[in-house]
Scaffold this motif. Sequence first.
Motif: not given
Length: 300
Positions: A15-16, A97, A126, A132-133, A136-139
């Motif tokens: 994930e990172e 989001t 948000q 958004v991903n 990658e963006d942690g949602f």
Amino acid sequence: MDQVYLMQVFVAVSEEGGLSAAARKLGLSPAAVTRAVVALEQQLGIALLLRTTRNVRLTDAGQQYLEDTRAILASIIEANEKASGINAEPGGQLMLTAPVLFGRHFVLPCVLDYMQRYPGVEVNAQFLDRVVNLVEDGFDVAVRIGHLPDSTLRAVKVGRIRRVLCASPSYLAAHGTPAHPADLQGHTIVASSATTPRVEWQFRDGGDTSSVLLKPRLLVSTNDAALDAAIAGLGVTRLMSYQTAQAIDKGQLKVLLEDFEEEPWPVHLVHREGRHRSSKVRAFIDIASERLRTHPLLRN
């Protein structure tokens, strides 16, 4: 090494997008993270990651193992929650989001209901007019409007909405009302780049689908700005039915070319977790699904 620990490290690296980033997230040394990944690959007898000097990339086997590992770790969390009684009372932070106007009018009431029912949760909502991903963006949860591409994400359908063409009565009185999509070439166009940077509007013409490529006189970055410009009489715009509903009810806008509209677009709640969702995600999706599915503006 402990199998669950190895899985947790592998998921963090995936994930990172790198060993060092995963080490920072987990509070471990890069060497410890590397040892864990190597130990897991040796146990399985396969390569999970392709390493370069800058980042790592999942192999095909690694991608499949990542999805299976996420499900296993989620089931462990769920079992722990049930055993400790936490499952009855979600807690922690939920990241979600949604598009700006949809978030304000539809999602925020769901969030308020959710937070009132579960005092132990925090929400970071948000509202953005862009996709958004989630990984990658942690949602945890996202609202998606439109047909979904194939992905590993899970989706719950909660409604559908129309894309409507509209203009103000004052604009139509001055410039006339288009009778066919091709007539739009002779009109002032207001468009939002939040939907797509290319202004090519799709229409249904009998049993066929046609498109009209247009050059907007005004291109704005948000849907609400396009709505305001259309209400002010600048020109013709195309927005989602929920965005224009209030202005249409007030007589500020009129719907155009209804006979040429595309099929309504589905609305989904999208999340990263499988059947074993965490209690905070499961509770929010249950509340939001119930509220959104009964909303009259989402039943077009």
